[in-house]
Design a protein around this motif. Structure first.
Motif, PDB file in Angstrom:
ATOM      1  N   SER A   1      43.761  33.341  72.788  1.00 18.64           N
ATOM      2  CA  SER A   1      42.418  33.762  73.188  1.00 18.64           C
ATOM      3  C   SER A   1      41.418  33.695  72.046  1.00 18.64           C
ATOM      4  CB  SER A   1      42.468  35.189  73.748  1.00 18.64           C
ATOM      5  OG  SER A   1      42.635  36.149  72.716  1.00 18.64           O
ATOM      6  N   LYS A   2      41.912  33.686  70.813  1.00 23.19           N
ATOM      7  CA  LYS A   2      41.030  33.680  69.647  1.00 23.19           C
ATOM      8  C   LYS A   2      40.705  32.273  69.140  1.00 23.19           C
ATOM      9  CE  LYS A   2      42.838  38.178  68.291  1.00 23.19           C
ATOM     10  NZ  LYS A   2      43.686  38.940  67.341  1.00 23.19           N
ATOM     11  N   VAL A   3      41.307  31.265  69.759  1.00 23.11           N
ATOM     12  CA  VAL A   3      41.036  29.881  69.354  1.00 23.11           C
ATOM     13  C   VAL A   3      39.669  29.459  69.902  1.00 23.11           C
ATOM     14  CG1 VAL A   3      41.767  27.478  69.587  1.00 23.11           C
ATOM     15  CG2 VAL A   3      43.472  29.268  69.224  1.00 23.11           C
ATOM     16  N   THR A   4      38.821  28.993  69.035  1.00 23.44           N
ATOM     17  CA  THR A   4      37.476  28.571  69.430  1.00 23.44           C
ATOM     18  C   THR A   4      37.534  27.482  70.498  1.00 23.44           C
ATOM     19  OG1 THR A   4      36.638  29.061  67.217  1.00 23.44           O
ATOM     20  CG2 THR A   4      35.295  27.618  68.609  1.00 23.44           C
ATOM     21  N   GLY A   5      36.793  27.679  71.576  1.00 24.11           N
ATOM     22  CA  GLY A   5      36.750  26.699  72.656  1.00 24.11           C
ATOM     23  C   GLY A   5      37.593  27.074  73.853  1.00 24.11           C
ATOM     24  N   VAL A   6      38.520  28.004  73.693  1.00 22.81           N
ATOM     25  CA  VAL A   6      39.352  28.439  74.812  1.00 22.81           C
ATOM     26  C   VAL A   6      38.517  29.345  75.719  1.00 22.81           C
ATOM     27  CG1 VAL A   6      41.364  29.793  75.493  1.00 22.81           C
ATOM     28  CG2 VAL A   6      41.517  28.230  73.543  1.00 22.81           C
ATOM     29  N   GLN A   7      38.405  28.980  76.985  1.00 23.02           N
ATOM     30  CA  GLN A   7      37.596  29.740  77.926  1.00 23.02           C
ATOM     31  C   GLN A   7      38.358  30.901  78.565  1.00 23.02           C
ATOM     32  OE1 GLN A   7      34.290  28.924  78.206  1.00 23.02           O
ATOM     33  NE2 GLN A   7      34.860  27.480  76.584  1.00 23.02           N
ATOM     34  N   LYS A   8      39.637  30.690  78.784  1.00 23.08           N
ATOM     35  CA  LYS A   8      40.466  31.696  79.445  1.00 23.08           C
ATOM     36  C   LYS A   8      41.921  31.374  79.167  1.00 23.08           C
ATOM     37  CE  LYS A   8      40.731  31.691  84.007  1.00 23.08           C
ATOM     38  NZ  LYS A   8      40.359  31.892  85.429  1.00 23.08           N
ATOM     39  N   VAL A   9      42.765  32.394  79.153  1.00 20.60           N
ATOM     40  CA  VAL A   9      44.204  32.204  78.973  1.00 20.60           C
ATOM     41  C   VAL A   9      44.913  32.686  80.235  1.00 20.60           C
ATOM     42  CG1 VAL A   9      46.242  32.819  77.624  1.00 20.60           C
ATOM     43  CG2 VAL A   9      44.046  32.542  76.472  1.00 20.60           C
ATOM     44  N   VAL A  10      45.779  31.855  80.772  1.00 21.40           N
ATOM     45  CA  VAL A  10      46.563  32.223  81.952  1.00 21.40           C
ATOM     46  C   VAL A  10      48.035  32.176  81.579  1.00 21.40           C
ATOM     47  CG1 VAL A  10      47.126  31.673  84.343  1.00 21.40           C
ATOM     48  CG2 VAL A  10      44.812  31.284  83.497  1.00 21.40           C
ATOM     49  N   LYS A  11      48.729  33.286  81.766  1.00 17.07           N
ATOM     50  CA  LYS A  11      50.141  33.376  81.408  1.00 17.07           C
ATOM     51  C   LYS A  11      51.010  32.998  82.608  1.00 17.07           C
ATOM     52  CE  LYS A  11      49.386  37.567  79.950  1.00 17.07           C
ATOM     53  NZ  LYS A  11      49.623  38.933  79.452  1.00 17.07           N
ATOM     54  N   VAL A  12      51.831  31.984  82.433  1.00 16.21           N
ATOM     55  CA  VAL A  12      52.734  31.516  83.486  1.00 16.21           C
ATOM     56  C   VAL A  12      54.165  31.669  82.970  1.00 16.21           C
ATOM     57  CG1 VAL A  12      53.050  29.689  85.211  1.00 16.21           C
ATOM     58  CG2 VAL A  12      50.919  29.812  83.948  1.00 16.21           C
ATOM     59  N   TYR A  13      54.423  32.762  82.313  1.00 14.86           N
ATOM     60  CA  TYR A  13      55.712  32.997  81.670  1.00 14.86           C
ATOM     61  C   TYR A  13      56.817  33.342  82.672  1.00 14.86           C
ATOM     62  CZ  TYR A  13      52.894  33.881  77.422  1.00 14.86           C
ATOM     63  OH  TYR A  13      52.028  33.783  76.370  1.00 14.86           O
ATOM     64  N   GLN A  14      58.045  33.174  82.181  1.00 13.03           N
ATOM     65  CA  GLN A  14      59.230  33.781  82.784  1.00 13.03           C
ATOM     66  C   GLN A  14      59.802  34.670  81.684  1.00 13.03           C
ATOM     67  OE1 GLN A  14      60.437  29.685  83.874  1.00 13.03           O
ATOM     68  NE2 GLN A  14      61.334  30.640  85.660  1.00 13.03           N
ATOM     69  N   TYR A  15      59.901  35.964  81.951  1.00 13.55           N
ATOM     70  CA  TYR A  15      60.288  36.905  80.909  1.00 13.55           C
ATOM     71  C   TYR A  15      61.802  37.041  80.771  1.00 13.55           C
ATOM     72  CZ  TYR A  15      55.439  38.303  80.534  1.00 13.55           C
ATOM     73  OH  TYR A  15      54.088  38.307  80.327  1.00 13.55           O
ATOM     74  N   ILE A  16      62.241  37.251  79.540  1.00 17.87           N
ATOM     75  CA  ILE A  16      63.652  37.445  79.228  1.00 17.87           C
ATOM     76  C   ILE A  16      63.796  38.698  78.377  1.00 17.87           C
ATOM     77  CG2 ILE A  16      64.161  34.970  79.300  1.00 17.87           C
ATOM     78  CD1 ILE A  16      64.115  34.988  76.228  1.00 17.87           C
ATOM     79  N   GLN A  17      65.033  39.119  78.156  1.00 15.86           N
ATOM     80  CA  GLN A  17      65.312  40.270  77.320  1.00 15.86           C
ATOM     81  C   GLN A  17      65.359  39.864  75.851  1.00 15.86           C
ATOM     82  OE1 GLN A  17      65.469  43.419  78.502  1.00 15.86           O
ATOM     83  NE2 GLN A  17      64.952  42.472  80.480  1.00 15.86           N
ATOM     84  N   PRO A  18      64.958  40.736  74.940  1.00 19.21           N
ATOM     85  CA  PRO A  18      65.062  40.416  73.512  1.00 19.21           C
ATOM     86  C   PRO A  18      66.492  40.039  73.135  1.00 19.21           C
ATOM     87  CG  PRO A  18      63.744  42.389  73.825  1.00 19.21           C
ATOM     88  CD  PRO A  18      64.333  42.050  75.170  1.00 19.21           C
ATOM     89  N   GLY A  19      66.632  38.974  72.364  1.00 15.12           N
ATOM     90  CA  GLY A  19      67.949  38.523  71.939  1.00 15.12           C
ATOM     91  C   GLY A  19      68.627  37.575  72.892  1.00 15.12           C
ATOM     92  N   GLN A  20      68.046  37.376  74.080  1.00 13.35           N
ATOM     93  CA  GLN A  20      68.632  36.467  75.055  1.00 13.35           C
ATOM     94  C   GLN A  20      68.454  35.032  74.586  1.00 13.35           C
ATOM     95  OE1 GLN A  20      67.309  37.376  78.965  1.00 13.35           O
ATOM     96  NE2 GLN A  20      68.483  35.770  79.976  1.00 13.35           N
ATOM     97  N   LYS A  21      69.487  34.225  74.675  1.00 17.90           N
ATOM     98  CA  LYS A  21      69.449  32.846  74.168  1.00 17.90           C
ATOM     99  C   LYS A  21      69.185  31.860  75.294  1.00 17.90           C
ATOM    100  CE  LYS A  21      70.309  34.346  70.032  1.00 17.90           C
ATOM    101  NZ  LYS A  21      69.264  34.356  68.989  1.00 17.90           N
ATOM    102  N   ALA A  22      70.081  30.897  75.459  1.00 16.87           N
ATOM    103  CA  ALA A  22      69.880  29.865  76.482  1.00 16.87           C
ATOM    104  C   ALA A  22      69.825  30.494  77.863  1.00 16.87           C
ATOM    105  CB  ALA A  22      71.002  28.838  76.412  1.00 16.87           C
ATOM    106  N   VAL A  23      68.877  30.050  78.668  1.00 16.27           N
ATOM    107  CA  VAL A  23      68.674  30.605  80.001  1.00 16.27           C
ATOM    108  C   VAL A  23      68.773  29.490  81.029  1.00 16.27           C
ATOM    109  CG1 VAL A  23      67.094  31.854  81.506  1.00 16.27           C
ATOM    110  CG2 VAL A  23      67.170  32.377  79.057  1.00 16.27           C
TER     111      VAL A  23
END
Length: 234
Positions: free
Chosen positions: A178-200
């Protein structure tokens, strides 16, 4: 003339994806022999990475053949989640693009962010490529996250972030973007995992995958003091 340009853009995108797919096969083989750091650091399994490339190539091919010449569509795939961005001439084309994509084998979900607008200009697309590079460079600078865990897509100044990340990682990356000059909006399309989780493994595909609307995921404007909240898209 304008339609020919849009068709050429789709064709070039298809060729680039095909090339990436062929290169990906080599990378996967090199990784099996102990040679690819990129594959080793990817949280997807090697099989999931290969599947994602195949989905992308198939989607670009089907969309190029079946949508109007004036369409400009980009396809990004991560862990069987497909993100459609770009412009189409009418709502029917937008829905058709989603239906064609959902019909592809092993697609888990579709995020349809196509806009019913005239195809973007060459300068707009060049700016998007520039922003993608700027965002990736920004993510590399953060020690608490690995830029390799994120796929960055920019469309008309809107930056979409994909990846298998923890909520904390996702928030850090979104705030940095969001702090990069020129970026109008940020949309998160993540899939969340647990900390320490490796290959999914890739998400299990169904006969009729559920479409995902990225509007359900919080967005943030390009302002330095923006707060970023996180909520998974299931």
């Amino acid at each position: 003339m304008h339609g020919a340009v849009a068709r050429t853009a789709l064709t070039i995108g298809f060729a680039a994806a095909l090339s990436a797919s062929l290169q990906g096969c080599f990378v996967a083989l090199a990784g099996a022999a102990g040679g690819s750091a990129l594959v080793a650091t990817d949280r997807r399994t090697v099989g999931s990475q290969t599947e994602d490339r195949e989905i992308q190539v198939k989607a670009l091919s089907d969309l190029t053949k079946n949508l109007p010449d004036t369409s400009h569509i980009n396809v990004a795939v991560f862990n069987q989640r497909v993100l459609l961005t770009g412009e189409v001439p009418d709502e029917g084309s937008k829905q058709k693009a989603e239906a064609l994509t959902r019909a592809i084998a092993n697609v888990g979900s579709v995020v349809n962010e196509l806009a019913v607008l005239p195809a973007s200009s060459f300068s707009s697309r060049a700016n998007d490529s520039y922003l993608e590079g700027r965002v990736k460079g920004e993510l590399v600078a953060y020690k608490d996250i690995s830029a390799n865990n994120f796929k960055v897509v920019s469309e008309r100044g809107i930056v979409y972030l994909m990846g298998l990340v923890t909520p904390d990682e996702g928030s850090i990356a979104a705030d940095a973007t969001s702090k990069v000059t020129g970026v109008q909006k940020v949309v998160k399309v993540y899939q969340y995992i647990q900390p320490g989780q490796k290959a999914v493994p890739a998400v299990a595909a169904t006969s009729a995958p559920t479409p995902v609307n990225a509007d359900e995921e919080p967005t943030v404007g390009a302002v330095p003091d923006a707060s970023v909240s996180s909520r998974p898209i299931n």
